[in-house]
Design a protein around this motif. Structure first.
Motif, PDB file in Angstrom:
ATOM      1  N   PRO A 247       1.413   7.518  -0.181  1.00 27.19           N
ATOM      2  CA  PRO A 247       0.743   7.549  -1.486  1.00 27.19           C
ATOM      3  C   PRO A 247      -0.749   7.841  -1.355  1.00 27.19           C
ATOM      4  CG  PRO A 247       1.175   5.289  -0.811  1.00 27.19           C
ATOM      5  CD  PRO A 247       1.864   6.170   0.196  1.00 27.19           C
ATOM      6  N   VAL A 248      -1.267   8.584  -2.319  1.00 27.49           N
ATOM      7  CA  VAL A 248      -2.695   8.900  -2.351  1.00 27.49           C
ATOM      8  C   VAL A 248      -3.257   8.457  -3.706  1.00 27.49           C
ATOM      9  CG1 VAL A 248      -4.448  10.714  -2.218  1.00 27.49           C
ATOM     10  CG2 VAL A 248      -2.354  10.892  -0.839  1.00 27.49           C
ATOM     11  N   PRO A 249      -4.118   7.441  -3.737  1.00 26.10           N
ATOM     12  CA  PRO A 249      -4.697   6.978  -5.009  1.00 26.10           C
ATOM     13  C   PRO A 249      -5.478   8.091  -5.699  1.00 26.10           C
ATOM     14  CG  PRO A 249      -5.105   5.401  -3.237  1.00 26.10           C
ATOM     15  CD  PRO A 249      -4.559   6.637  -2.593  1.00 26.10           C
ATOM     16  N   LYS A 250      -5.553   8.005  -6.991  1.00 28.15           N
ATOM     17  CA  LYS A 250      -6.268   9.001  -7.776  1.00 28.15           C
ATOM     18  C   LYS A 250      -7.717   9.100  -7.313  1.00 28.15           C
ATOM     19  CE  LYS A 250      -7.056  10.452 -12.563  1.00 28.15           C
ATOM     20  NZ  LYS A 250      -6.840  10.111 -13.990  1.00 28.15           N
ATOM     21  N   GLY A 251      -8.161  10.328  -7.133  1.00 29.93           N
ATOM     22  CA  GLY A 251      -9.525  10.551  -6.690  1.00 29.93           C
ATOM     23  C   GLY A 251      -9.692  10.590  -5.180  1.00 29.93           C
TER      24      GLY A 251
ATOM     25  N   LYS B 255      -8.302  11.802  -1.137  1.00 27.09           N
ATOM     26  CA  LYS B 255      -7.698  12.941  -0.471  1.00 27.09           C
ATOM     27  C   LYS B 255      -6.808  12.451   0.667  1.00 27.09           C
ATOM     28  CE  LYS B 255     -11.456  16.178  -1.475  1.00 27.09           C
ATOM     29  NZ  LYS B 255     -12.462  17.099  -0.886  1.00 27.09           N
ATOM     30  N   TRP B 256      -5.668  13.097   0.836  1.00 22.34           N
ATOM     31  CA  TRP B 256      -4.682  12.689   1.835  1.00 22.34           C
ATOM     32  C   TRP B 256      -5.308  12.579   3.220  1.00 22.34           C
ATOM     33  CZ3 TRP B 256      -2.268  13.586   6.364  1.00 22.34           C
ATOM     34  CH2 TRP B 256      -0.997  13.031   6.571  1.00 22.34           C
ATOM     35  N   HIS B 257      -6.057  13.607   3.621  1.00 21.07           N
ATOM     36  CA  HIS B 257      -6.589  13.656   4.982  1.00 21.07           C
ATOM     37  C   HIS B 257      -7.716  12.660   5.222  1.00 21.07           C
ATOM     38  CE1 HIS B 257      -4.208  16.985   6.539  1.00 21.07           C
ATOM     39  NE2 HIS B 257      -4.344  17.573   5.378  1.00 21.07           N
ATOM     40  N   ASP B 258      -8.237  12.058   4.161  1.00 19.28           N
ATOM     41  CA  ASP B 258      -9.233  10.998   4.337  1.00 19.28           C
ATOM     42  C   ASP B 258      -8.570   9.645   4.602  1.00 19.28           C
ATOM     43  OD1 ASP B 258     -11.321  12.754   3.937  1.00 19.28           O
ATOM     44  OD2 ASP B 258     -11.475  12.348   1.777  1.00 19.28           O
ATOM     45  N   LEU B 259      -7.275   9.568   4.366  1.00 20.66           N
ATOM     46  CA  LEU B 259      -6.550   8.299   4.480  1.00 20.66           C
ATOM     47  C   LEU B 259      -5.571   8.261   5.645  1.00 20.66           C
ATOM     48  CD1 LEU B 259      -5.656   7.902   0.691  1.00 20.66           C
ATOM     49  CD2 LEU B 259      -7.564   6.818   1.916  1.00 20.66           C
ATOM     50  N   TYR B 260      -5.013   9.427   5.994  1.00 26.48           N
ATOM     51  CA  TYR B 260      -3.944   9.477   6.995  1.00 26.48           C
ATOM     52  C   TYR B 260      -4.205  10.588   8.005  1.00 26.48           C
ATOM     53  CZ  TYR B 260      -1.797   7.156   2.955  1.00 26.48           C
ATOM     54  OH  TYR B 260      -1.540   6.329   1.887  1.00 26.48           O
ATOM     55  N   ASP B 261      -3.401  10.586   9.075  1.00 24.94           N
ATOM     56  CA  ASP B 261      -3.497  11.642  10.082  1.00 24.94           C
ATOM     57  C   ASP B 261      -2.222  12.470  10.101  1.00 24.94           C
ATOM     58  OD1 ASP B 261      -6.083  11.242  11.103  1.00 24.94           O
ATOM     59  OD2 ASP B 261      -5.396   9.533  12.293  1.00 24.94           O
ATOM     60  N   TYR B 262      -2.389  13.752  10.402  1.00 21.73           N
ATOM     61  CA  TYR B 262      -1.291  14.711  10.432  1.00 21.73           C
ATOM     62  C   TYR B 262      -1.362  15.463  11.756  1.00 21.73           C
ATOM     63  CZ  TYR B 262       1.577  18.727   8.890  1.00 21.73           C
ATOM     64  OH  TYR B 262       2.550  19.706   8.781  1.00 21.73           O
TER      65      TYR B 262
ATOM     66  N   PRO C 114       5.545  21.375   0.073  1.00 20.78           N
ATOM     67  CA  PRO C 114       4.864  20.082  -0.076  1.00 20.78           C
ATOM     68  C   PRO C 114       5.718  18.969   0.516  1.00 20.78           C
ATOM     69  CG  PRO C 114       5.019  21.266  -2.173  1.00 20.78           C
ATOM     70  CD  PRO C 114       5.931  21.957  -1.219  1.00 20.78           C
ATOM     71  N   MET C 115       5.087  17.888   0.917  1.00 19.24           N
ATOM     72  CA  MET C 115       5.830  16.745   1.446  1.00 19.24           C
ATOM     73  C   MET C 115       6.736  16.182   0.349  1.00 19.24           C
ATOM     74  SD  MET C 115       6.130  15.023   4.287  1.00 19.24           S
ATOM     75  CE  MET C 115       4.600  15.253   5.211  1.00 19.24           C
ATOM     76  N   PRO C 116       8.029  15.977   0.622  1.00 19.23           N
ATOM     77  CA  PRO C 116       8.924  15.395  -0.385  1.00 19.23           C
ATOM     78  C   PRO C 116       8.407  14.039  -0.853  1.00 19.23           C
ATOM     79  CG  PRO C 116      10.183  16.256   1.462  1.00 19.23           C
ATOM     80  CD  PRO C 116       8.737  16.312   1.866  1.00 19.23           C
ATOM     81  N   ARG C 117       8.609  13.731  -2.119  1.00 19.29           N
ATOM     82  CA  ARG C 117       8.051  12.502  -2.701  1.00 19.29           C
ATOM     83  C   ARG C 117       8.568  11.235  -2.026  1.00 19.29           C
ATOM     84  NH1 ARG C 117       8.470  15.872  -7.348  1.00 19.29           N
ATOM     85  NH2 ARG C 117       6.445  16.185  -8.356  1.00 19.29           N
ATOM     86  N   ASP C 118       9.843  11.239  -1.622  1.00 22.60           N
ATOM     87  CA  ASP C 118      10.384  10.017  -1.022  1.00 22.60           C
ATOM     88  C   ASP C 118       9.980   9.845   0.442  1.00 22.60           C
ATOM     89  OD1 ASP C 118      11.962  12.208  -0.342  1.00 22.60           O
ATOM     90  OD2 ASP C 118      13.757  11.004  -0.076  1.00 22.60           O
ATOM     91  N   LEU C 119       9.243  10.811   0.974  1.00 22.77           N
ATOM     92  CA  LEU C 119       8.748  10.712   2.338  1.00 22.77           C
ATOM     93  C   LEU C 119       7.229  10.660   2.414  1.00 22.77           C
ATOM     94  CD1 LEU C 119      11.063  13.364   4.047  1.00 22.77           C
ATOM     95  CD2 LEU C 119      11.333  10.888   4.085  1.00 22.77           C
TER      96      LEU C 119
ATOM     97  N   ARG D 299       0.831  -1.206   0.000  1.00 22.41           N
ATOM     98  CA  ARG D 299       0.000   0.000   0.000  1.00 22.41           C
ATOM     99  C   ARG D 299       0.867   1.257   0.000  1.00 22.41           C
ATOM    100  NH1 ARG D 299      -3.875   2.231   4.900  1.00 22.41           N
ATOM    101  NH2 ARG D 299      -4.448   4.192   3.879  1.00 22.41           N
ATOM    102  N   LEU D 300       1.932   1.242   0.825  1.00 17.59           N
ATOM    103  CA  LEU D 300       2.817   2.411   0.899  1.00 17.59           C
ATOM    104  C   LEU D 300       3.903   2.376  -0.173  1.00 17.59           C
ATOM    105  CD1 LEU D 300       3.298   2.979   4.729  1.00 17.59           C
ATOM    106  CD2 LEU D 300       1.509   3.831   3.210  1.00 17.59           C
ATOM    107  N   LYS D 301       3.970   1.272  -0.902  1.00 23.11           N
ATOM    108  CA  LYS D 301       4.897   1.139  -2.032  1.00 23.11           C
ATOM    109  C   LYS D 301       6.357   1.328  -1.608  1.00 23.11           C
ATOM    110  CE  LYS D 301       1.332   2.874  -5.166  1.00 23.11           C
ATOM    111  NZ  LYS D 301       0.947   3.926  -6.145  1.00 23.11           N
ATOM    112  N   GLY D 302       6.746   0.605  -0.579  1.00 28.16           N
ATOM    113  CA  GLY D 302       8.130   0.708  -0.140  1.00 28.16           C
ATOM    114  C   GLY D 302       8.390  -0.118   1.104  1.00 28.16           C
TER     115      GLY D 302
END
Length: 303
Positions: A227-231, A233-240, A219-224, A37-40
Motif C-alpha cells: 500500500p502507498v498512502p496518498k501523497g 511515492k512507492w519507491h520512497d517507502l519500499y525497495d524493488y 502494474p503490480m496486481p492489487r492483491d500483491l 500497515r500492509l493491510k493484510g
C-alpha cells in the motif's frame, strides 16, 4: 506458455491456501500475523538457524509446484539484525533439479551444476537511493557482505528472472518452479509467478496509456501490491530489486569472462522500463567491483 490457471499471474499463497497447511509445511517458529500497515496477513519466520524454522511449498519434497512463469516475485522484509535464507528449487528442460539460494549469510557466490548460492546485501531505509542502489540486493560488496539486516530495513519486492539465471550461470533451459523454502528470519507478504514484469511505479491508467502490455510490462496486481498512502511515492517507502538486472546483462556483454558475475541493481525511483537503461554513478561504481572477483568456488556446506 503459461497454463490457463497460471494467467496472468499466480498468487502462490492464495492458490495453495498456505494458511491451511495442507499443501504447505511449516517447522519451528512460523506465525501468521495481521500487519496494519500492509493491510493484510503476513507470515513471520524466525529462529536461531536456517534449519530450525521454515515455511515450505509444496508440503512434500517429492511433489512439485509446477509453476512455469518466467518471473518469481517475493514480497518480504528481513527481520532486523538477523540473517535470512531462501531456497528455490527449479527444474530444467533436461529434467535436472537446480537449487537457487540467496542469503545474507553467504560471503561469496558459489556454484555447482545443481546449486547456485547468491549473497544478499540488505540496505537500510535511511540510506539514500544511490547508496542503496550500490549496496542492496543480490551481488557483491567489498565491506558489507555477510551482514545482518539493519534495524530499518525496508519491505522489498524481489523479482527473479528464473530462465535468465539458469541460462547465465549454468547454460541450461528453465522448465518450471518445483518448490520454495523460506527459512528464518523473514516477514513474508506473498509469493507470485508470472510471465509479466510487474512495475510498482506504473498505474493501471498509465499502463493503458503507454500500451505497456505489448512490452510484457504491467502494474503490480492489487492483491500483491504494497500500500502507498496518498501523497507518498512507492519507491520512497519500499525497495524493488530485479535479478539479473539490465546492468548485469550489460556487464556480461562488456567484460569478456567465461562465467558471468552475480550482480543485481536496485531500480531507482521513477525508472521507466520502456526507456534505455542508463547506469548511475553508484551503479557503475558497483559494477566495477566485479572485476575483483575470482572464479566461483564449489558449494561445500549444504542446508
Amino acid at each position: 506458455v503459461l497454463a490457463a490457471w497460471q494467467r496472468p499471474y499466480l498468487n502462490i499463497f492464495k492458490h495453495f491456501r498456505v494458511e491451511e497447511w495442507k499443501r504447505s509445511a511449516k517447522e519451528g517458529d512460523v506465525a501468521a500475523l495481521t500487519d496494519t500497515r500492509l493491510k493484510g496477513t503476513i507470515y513471520r519466520i524466525r529462529g536461531s538457524n536456517p534449519a530450525s524454522s521454515y515455511l515450505q511449498l509444496p508440503r512434500a519434497g517429492t511433489q512439485s509446484l509446477g509453476l512455469t512463469g518466467r518471473y518469481f516475485y517475493l514480497l518480504f522484509r528481513p527481520l532486523p539484525r538477523k540473517h535470512f535464507l531462501v531456497h528455490l528449487d527449479v527444474t530444467t528442460k533436461e529434467n535436472q533439479v537446480v537449487r537457487i539460494s540467496f542469503s545474507s549469510l553467504f560471503k561469496e557466490f558459489k556454484s555447482t551444476p545443481t546449486w547456485l548460492q547468491f549473497p544478499f546485501v540488505c540496505g537500510a531505509a535511511s540510506e539514500g537511493t544511490a547508496q542503496r542502489g550500490e549496496e542492496l540486493g543480490l551481488g557483491w560488496h567489498t565491506t558489507k557482505i555477510n551482514c545482518a539486516a539493519p534495524a530499518d530495513v525496508r519491505w522489498t519486492c524481489l523479482v527473479l528472472d528464473l530462465p535468465s539465471i539458469l541460462a547465465l550461470y549454468l547454460s541450461c533451459s528453465y522448465s518450471h518452479l518445483r518448490g520454495v523454502k523460506l527459512c528464518c528470519n523473514l516477514l513474508v507478504k506473498n509469493l507470485c509467478t508470472s510471465d509479466l514484469l510487474f512495475e510498482p511505479g506504473v498505474t493501471f491508467a498509465g499502463a493503458r496509456l503507454g500500451d505497456l502490455s505489448c512490452h510484457g510490462i504491467a502494474p503490480m496486481p492489487r492483491d500483491l501490491a504494497f500500500p502507498v498512502p496518498k501523497g507518498e511515492k512507492w519507491h520512497d517507502l519500499y525497495d524493488y530489486i530485479r535479478f539479473p538486472s539490465e546492468g548485469a546483462k550489460l556487464l556480461h556483454n562488456s567484460i569478456q569472462k567465461s562465467f558471468p558475475s552475480p550482480v543485481a541493481v536496485l531500480e531507482g525511483p521513477g525508472h521507466s522500463l520502456t526507456q534505455l537503461v542508463t547506469l548511475s554513478r553508484a551503479v557503475s561504481d558497483r559494477l566495477s567491483l566485479v572485476q575483483q572477483i575470482t572464479s566461483p568456488k564449489a558449494v561445500s556446506v549444504p542446508w
